[in-house]
Write a protein that holds these residues in place. Structure first.
Motif, PDB file in Angstrom:
ATOM      1  N   CYS A 177       0.855  -1.186   0.000  1.00 25.42           N
ATOM      2  CA  CYS A 177       0.000   0.000   0.000  1.00 25.42           C
ATOM      3  C   CYS A 177       0.900   1.248   0.000  1.00 25.42           C
ATOM      4  O   CYS A 177       1.101   1.898   1.035  1.00 25.42           O
ATOM      5  CB  CYS A 177      -0.951  -0.002   1.188  1.00 25.42           C
ATOM      6  SG  CYS A 177      -0.171  -0.419   2.762  1.00 25.42           S
ATOM      7  N   MET A 178       1.477   1.507  -1.180  1.00 25.43           N
ATOM      8  CA  MET A 178       2.400   2.628  -1.350  1.00 25.43           C
ATOM      9  C   MET A 178       2.534   2.929  -2.836  1.00 25.43           C
ATOM     10  O   MET A 178       2.020   2.190  -3.685  1.00 25.43           O
ATOM     11  CB  MET A 178       3.777   2.261  -0.782  1.00 25.43           C
ATOM     12  CG  MET A 178       4.423   1.084  -1.505  1.00 25.43           C
ATOM     13  SD  MET A 178       6.034   0.599  -0.871  1.00 25.43           S
ATOM     14  CE  MET A 178       7.002   2.032  -1.269  1.00 25.43           C
ATOM     15  N   ASP A 179       3.240   3.999  -3.149  1.00 26.94           N
ATOM     16  CA  ASP A 179       3.544   4.321  -4.539  1.00 26.94           C
ATOM     17  C   ASP A 179       4.566   3.299  -5.050  1.00 26.94           C
ATOM     18  O   ASP A 179       5.669   3.181  -4.498  1.00 26.94           O
ATOM     19  CB  ASP A 179       4.113   5.741  -4.638  1.00 26.94           C
ATOM     20  CG  ASP A 179       4.396   6.135  -6.088  1.00 26.94           C
ATOM     21  OD1 ASP A 179       3.932   5.423  -6.999  1.00 26.94           O
ATOM     22  OD2 ASP A 179       5.089   7.150  -6.307  1.00 26.94           O
ATOM     23  N   LYS A 180       4.208   2.559  -6.079  1.00 31.30           N
ATOM     24  CA  LYS A 180       5.032   1.440  -6.528  1.00 31.30           C
ATOM     25  C   LYS A 180       6.100   1.840  -7.543  1.00 31.30           C
ATOM     26  O   LYS A 180       6.964   1.033  -7.878  1.00 31.30           O
ATOM     27  CB  LYS A 180       4.131   0.359  -7.141  1.00 31.30           C
ATOM     28  CG  LYS A 180       3.086  -0.167  -6.169  1.00 31.30           C
ATOM     29  CD  LYS A 180       2.107  -1.090  -6.849  1.00 31.30           C
ATOM     30  CE  LYS A 180       1.000  -1.506  -5.867  1.00 31.30           C
ATOM     31  NZ  LYS A 180       0.003  -2.367  -6.502  1.00 31.30           N
ATOM     32  N   TYR A 181       6.052   3.072  -8.012  1.00 32.03           N
ATOM     33  CA  TYR A 181       6.944   3.477  -9.100  1.00 32.03           C
ATOM     34  C   TYR A 181       8.414   3.404  -8.680  1.00 32.03           C
ATOM     35  O   TYR A 181       9.246   2.831  -9.388  1.00 32.03           O
ATOM     36  CB  TYR A 181       6.599   4.893  -9.562  1.00 32.03           C
ATOM     37  CG  TYR A 181       7.538   5.415 -10.627  1.00 32.03           C
ATOM     38  CD1 TYR A 181       7.407   5.000 -11.953  1.00 32.03           C
ATOM     39  CD2 TYR A 181       8.567   6.300 -10.297  1.00 32.03           C
ATOM     40  CE1 TYR A 181       8.281   5.463 -12.926  1.00 32.03           C
ATOM     41  CE2 TYR A 181       9.440   6.765 -11.271  1.00 32.03           C
ATOM     42  CZ  TYR A 181       9.297   6.351 -12.582  1.00 32.03           C
ATOM     43  OH  TYR A 181      10.164   6.805 -13.531  1.00 32.03           O
ATOM     44  N   VAL A 182       8.744   3.976  -7.511  1.00 34.04           N
ATOM     45  CA  VAL A 182      10.139   4.051  -7.069  1.00 34.04           C
ATOM     46  C   VAL A 182      10.689   2.657  -6.783  1.00 34.04           C
ATOM     47  O   VAL A 182      11.798   2.319  -7.216  1.00 34.04           O
ATOM     48  CB  VAL A 182      10.271   4.943  -5.815  1.00 34.04           C
ATOM     49  CG1 VAL A 182      11.713   4.921  -5.299  1.00 34.04           C
ATOM     50  CG2 VAL A 182       9.855   6.371  -6.131  1.00 34.04           C
ATOM     51  N   ASN A 214       9.652  -0.230  -7.959  1.00 38.26           N
ATOM     52  CA  ASN A 214       9.797  -0.960  -9.220  1.00 38.26           C
ATOM     53  C   ASN A 214      11.020  -0.482  -9.988  1.00 38.26           C
ATOM     54  O   ASN A 214      11.738  -1.282 -10.593  1.00 38.26           O
ATOM     55  CB  ASN A 214       8.545  -0.789 -10.073  1.00 38.26           C
ATOM     56  CG  ASN A 214       8.607  -1.626 -11.343  1.00 38.26           C
ATOM     57  OD1 ASN A 214       8.472  -2.841 -11.324  1.00 38.26           O
ATOM     58  ND2 ASN A 214       8.847  -0.957 -12.469  1.00 38.26           N
TER      59      ASN A 214
END
Length: 310
Positions: free
Chosen positions: A187-192, A194
């Motif tokens: 449950c977080m921003d997955k961009y960084v 990944n």
């Protein structure tokens, strides 16, 4: 981030939830895993006890078989046992341990494959300097560096996994814990995360594959200057190595060098390089290598003969 981490265990959905197919999965992968362990242990014991397999290539093959056995053991036993379980539960700590082990032995396999390519390059392109360049001391140092590099890579991966907060649900649509399926639940921003994963695992897989392919192209090009018998022997060895490289790196690149999306085939692709490749490697290296086959025949013939005399 730690306050939001409410998940203490995960439920693995496995390859299938159909009871009949689960029985098929149990039988197939039990055979695969036993074959992997027996085949790789056979190579390990043969190389360790044979006087004829003392060159650098077989020294590295010893560690490839060791890495294959451990790599398959990180996923196959749980996959097999889970097919018999109603609920496939894995604790958070066990999941993190599996991520660490998966990347440790997977990365070690990559580094050993690179060392085997270097060994073939030196043997074919610089044969007169081969004993000096690929001495046992040099090979030992290279293997130690490979273990250190694998450990650093695994530490980087486990740090990424531990930084993921999980708020629920805890259903992993996979048969093992890895960064990609875990990232789906975070449950977080997955961009960084990944991006860091691609720049680590993805870069190692892609760059290693390119390096290996270039090295084998150079080796095959240099075979023109060798005798027909020398070309045949070197070509047989190189083809074995290339088959192993393609079988391992193809699925690996597919999984680790893409945006944070999941496909239906992800689990099947992961099976191919975590269980399929370690199972096929002993077959490839024994069936296409006369020296290994002869060493195995001699070892087991002597053992059977000595036991029959008793």
């Amino acid at each position: 981030m730690q306050q939001n981490n409410n998940v203490t265990e995960f439920i693995l959905l496995g390859l299938t939830q159909d009871p009949v197919r689960q029985k098929m999965v149990f039988v197939i992968f039990f055979i695969f895993y036993v074959g992997t362990v027996v085949g790789n242990l056979l190579i390990i014991v043969t190389i360790k006890s044979s006087r004829t397999l003392g060159s650098a290539m077989y020294y590295f093959l010893f560690y490839l078989s060791l890495a294959d056995s451990c790599f398959s053991t990180t996923t196959a036993p749980r996959l097999i046992v889970d097919t018999l379980s109603a609920k496939k539960i894995i604790s958070h700590n066990e999941c993190m341990t599996q991520v660490f082990a998966l990347h440790l032995f997977g990365c070690m396999e990559i580094f050993v494959l690179i060392l085997m390519a270097v060994d073939r390059y030196v043997a074919i392109c610089k044969p007169l300097r081969y004993p000096t360049i690929m001495s046992r001391q040099v090979c030992t140092i290279l293997i130690i560096l490979a273990w250190i590099g694998s450990f650093i890579h695994s530490i980087a991966q486990i740090i990424l996994a531990l930084r993921m907060p999980f708020c629920g649900p805890n259903l992993i649509d996979h048969y093992c814990c890895d960064l990609q399926p875990l990232l789906e639940l975070a449950c977080m921003d997955k961009y960084v995360i990944n991006l860091l994963m691609v720049s680590n695992s993805g870069a190692i897989c892609s760059s290693s594959f390119v390096i290996l392919m270039i090295s084998y192209i150079v080796i095959l090009h240099s075979l023109r200057n060798h005798s027909a018998e020398g070309r045949k022997k070197a070509l047989s060895t190189c083809i074995s190595h290339i088959i192993v490289v393609v079988l391992f790196f193809g699925p690996c690149i597919f999984i680790y060098t893409r945006p944070p999306t999941t496909f239906l085939m992800d689990k099947r692709v992961t099976v191919f390089y975590t269980i399929g490749a370690p199972f096929l490697n002993p077959l490839i290296y024994t069936l296409r290598n006369a020296e290994v086959k002869n060493a195995m025949r001699m070892k087991w013939h002597i053992k059977i003969t000595s036991e029959s005399k008793r």
